[in-house]
Design a protein around this motif. Structure first.
Motif, mmCIF file in Angstrom:
data_model
loop_
_atom_site.group_PDB
_atom_site.id
_atom_site.type_symbol
_atom_site.label_atom_id
_atom_site.label_comp_id
_atom_site.label_asym_id
_atom_site.label_seq_id
_atom_site.Cartn_x
_atom_site.Cartn_y
_atom_site.Cartn_z
ATOM 1 N N ARG A 56 22.493 35.439 9.199
ATOM 2 C CA ARG A 56 23.626 34.624 8.760
ATOM 3 C C ARG A 56 24.234 35.176 7.481
ATOM 4 O O ARG A 56 23.532 35.701 6.609
ATOM 5 N N ASN A 57 25.570 35.031 7.341
ATOM 6 C CA ASN A 57 26.236 35.431 6.098
ATOM 7 C C ASN A 57 26.216 34.268 5.118
ATOM 8 O O ASN A 57 25.598 33.223 5.374
ATOM 9 N N GLU A 58 26.904 34.416 4.001
ATOM 10 C CA GLU A 58 26.862 33.396 2.952
ATOM 11 C C GLU A 58 27.498 32.081 3.394
ATOM 12 O O GLU A 58 27.257 31.033 2.793
ATOM 13 N N ASP A 59 28.299 32.125 4.461
ATOM 14 C CA ASP A 59 28.894 30.896 4.986
ATOM 15 C C ASP A 59 28.040 30.269 6.084
ATOM 16 O O ASP A 59 28.436 29.278 6.712
ATOM 17 N N GLY A 60 26.898 30.884 6.349
ATOM 18 C CA GLY A 60 26.014 30.357 7.384
ATOM 19 C C GLY A 60 26.375 30.787 8.782
ATOM 20 O O GLY A 60 25.804 30.286 9.763
ATOM 21 N N GLU A 61 27.315 31.715 8.915
ATOM 22 C CA GLU A 61 27.748 32.181 10.229
ATOM 23 C C GLU A 61 27.071 33.492 10.599
ATOM 24 O O GLU A 61 26.700 34.291 9.734
ATOM 25 N N ILE A 62 26.921 33.717 11.893
ATOM 26 C CA ILE A 62 26.410 34.995 12.398
ATOM 27 C C ILE A 62 27.584 35.748 12.999
ATOM 28 O O ILE A 62 28.142 35.336 14.025
ATOM 29 N N VAL A 63 27.995 36.821 12.357
ATOM 30 C CA VAL A 63 29.127 37.614 12.828
ATOM 31 C C VAL A 63 28.593 38.750 13.705
ATOM 32 O O VAL A 63 27.792 39.564 13.258
ATOM 33 N N SER A 64 29.015 38.783 14.951
ATOM 34 C CA SER A 64 28.547 39.796 15.898
ATOM 35 C C SER A 64 29.707 40.683 16.340
ATOM 36 O O SER A 64 30.821 40.196 16.546
ATOM 37 N N VAL A 65 29.447 41.953 16.510
ATOM 38 C CA VAL A 65 30.460 42.922 16.933
ATOM 39 C C VAL A 65 29.891 43.777 18.063
ATOM 40 O O VAL A 65 28.738 44.198 18.009
ATOM 41 N N PHE A 66 30.692 43.996 19.093
ATOM 42 C CA PHE A 66 30.306 44.930 20.142
ATOM 43 C C PHE A 66 31.527 45.752 20.530
ATOM 44 O O PHE A 66 32.665 45.332 20.329
ATOM 45 N N ILE A 67 31.293 46.916 21.085
ATOM 46 C CA ILE A 67 32.370 47.858 21.415
ATOM 47 C C ILE A 67 32.766 47.718 22.880
ATOM 48 O O ILE A 67 31.912 47.614 23.763
ATOM 49 N N CYS A 68 34.065 47.702 23.134
ATOM 50 C CA CYS A 68 34.601 47.714 24.501
ATOM 51 C C CYS A 68 35.129 49.122 24.785
ATOM 52 O O CYS A 68 36.251 49.454 24.397
ATOM 53 N N PRO A 69 34.330 49.981 25.432
ATOM 54 C CA PRO A 69 34.722 51.382 25.596
ATOM 55 C C PRO A 69 35.551 51.699 26.828
ATOM 56 O O PRO A 69 35.927 52.848 27.036
ATOM 57 N N ASP A 70 35.815 50.690 27.684
ATOM 58 C CA ASP A 70 36.514 51.024 28.928
ATOM 59 C C ASP A 70 37.414 49.886 29.382
ATOM 60 O O ASP A 70 37.403 48.790 28.824
ATOM 61 N N SER A 71 38.232 50.194 30.385
ATOM 62 C CA SER A 71 39.089 49.192 31.017
ATOM 63 C C SER A 71 38.567 48.947 32.430
ATOM 64 O O SER A 71 37.802 49.759 32.963
ATOM 65 N N PRO A 72 38.968 47.857 33.083
ATOM 66 C CA PRO A 72 38.449 47.572 34.419
ATOM 67 C C PRO A 72 39.160 48.304 35.541
ATOM 68 O O PRO A 72 38.666 48.350 36.665
ATOM 69 N N PHE A 73 40.336 48.890 35.259
ATOM 70 C CA PHE A 73 41.187 49.393 36.332
ATOM 71 C C PHE A 73 40.560 50.466 37.215
ATOM 72 O O PHE A 73 40.776 50.470 38.431
ATOM 73 N N PRO A 74 39.744 51.416 36.668
ATOM 74 C CA PRO A 74 39.164 52.418 37.572
ATOM 75 C C PRO A 74 38.088 51.846 38.493
ATOM 76 O O PRO A 74 37.660 52.514 39.422
ATOM 77 N N TYR A 75 37.647 50.621 38.243
ATOM 78 C CA TYR A 75 36.480 50.098 38.941
ATOM 79 C C TYR A 75 36.777 48.828 39.744
ATOM 80 O O TYR A 75 35.856 48.086 40.094
ATOM 81 N N LEU A 76 38.042 48.579 40.041
ATOM 82 C CA LEU A 76 38.394 47.336 40.715
ATOM 83 C C LEU A 76 37.631 47.163 42.027
ATOM 84 O O LEU A 76 37.161 46.065 42.347
ATOM 85 N N ASN A 77 37.510 48.236 42.805
ATOM 86 C CA ASN A 77 36.819 48.113 44.089
ATOM 87 C C ASN A 77 35.331 47.834 43.910
ATOM 88 O O ASN A 77 34.706 47.152 44.718
#
Length: 233
Positions: free
Chosen positions: A41-62
């Motif tokens: 937790r940060n000083e405000d009591g919150e848990i800040v989470s970050v993750f990376i989005c490395p791709d788009s869905p379009f090549p994998y629709l099928n």
């Protein structure tokens, strides 16, 4: 499954992004079970989470429809509003060269642009070799750079839409006698550009449905090996 949740929340992201989110959620769950969430937790009591989005869905629709069951796809309402209705057979637009249609189906565009069969083209790409368009065809992709790098039609060139007119004027001899195949995400903007180029006496075509339809049909496309999910059926 998680990438679909992201898309429905307004973040257009693909399978690798979904795995990243799932990994984050599992990590948080593990910390909660161990009773160590407070250390994050940060000083405000919150848990800040970050993750990376490395791709788009379009090549994998099928792949979504192949690997996920029907419970992941809500029933379609107001089907009458859809352009391509479920179960409807797509009309073919194959006309004589003397009277070409500039808005062409993805499969017709593939046959116009490449000599190799889709299966052989997939294998060639998998082997790390180039798939080159026919000599009289130039493929111009106007999608954003990130989308182009993520996947694109073999041998295509990326160009901003506003650059096409300037490039046409500067390289008139290079474009002369070429068939210009235009690609955008959904095949909307390229219709306008194709019409503009035809007014300039150029043989221009727009891929109907754009890169999205091309991917949905699993037509050959270059993409990083790490994202190569399967070859042509």
């Amino acid at each position: 499954e998680q990438s679909l949740a992201l898309c429905r929340a307004g973040i257009v992201a693909g399978p690798s992004s979904g795995f990243a989110l799932q990994g984050l959620l599992q990590f948080i769950a593990k910390q909660k079970k161990a009773g160590s969430l407070d250390t994050l937790r940060n000083e405000d009591g919150e848990i800040v989470s970050v993750f990376i989005c490395p791709d788009s869905p379009f090549p994998y629709l099928n792949e979504y429809f192949e690997y996920l069951d029907e419970s992941h796809f809500p029933q379609i309402e107001n089907e009458q509003l859809l352009i391509n209705k479920p179960g409807a057979r797509k009309p073919r637009k194959v006309e004589a060269v003397e009277n070409p249609v500039y808005d062409i189906e993805a499969e017709d565009a593939y046959r116009m642009a490449y000599d190799l069969s889709p299966r052989l083209a997939w294998q060639t790409l998998k082997d790390g070799r180039e798939v080159v368009p026919k000599g009289d065809v130039v493929i111009v992709d106007i999608r954003p750079y990130g989308e182009f790098v993520h996947f694109h039609l073999p041998g295509s060139k990326r160009m901003d839409a506003h650059e096409i007119s300037e490039n046409l004027s500067r390289n008139a001899k290079k474009w002369k006698g070429k068939k210009v195949l235009l690609v955008c995400p959904m095949g909307v903007r390229t219709r306008v550009i194709a019409e503009f180029l035809r007014e300039k006496k150029m043989e221009a075509y727009s891929v109907k449905g754009g890169a999205t339809e091309w991917s949905a049909l699993n037509l050959p496309r270059w993409r990083p090996e790490i994202c190569n999910v399967r070859d042509e059926d």
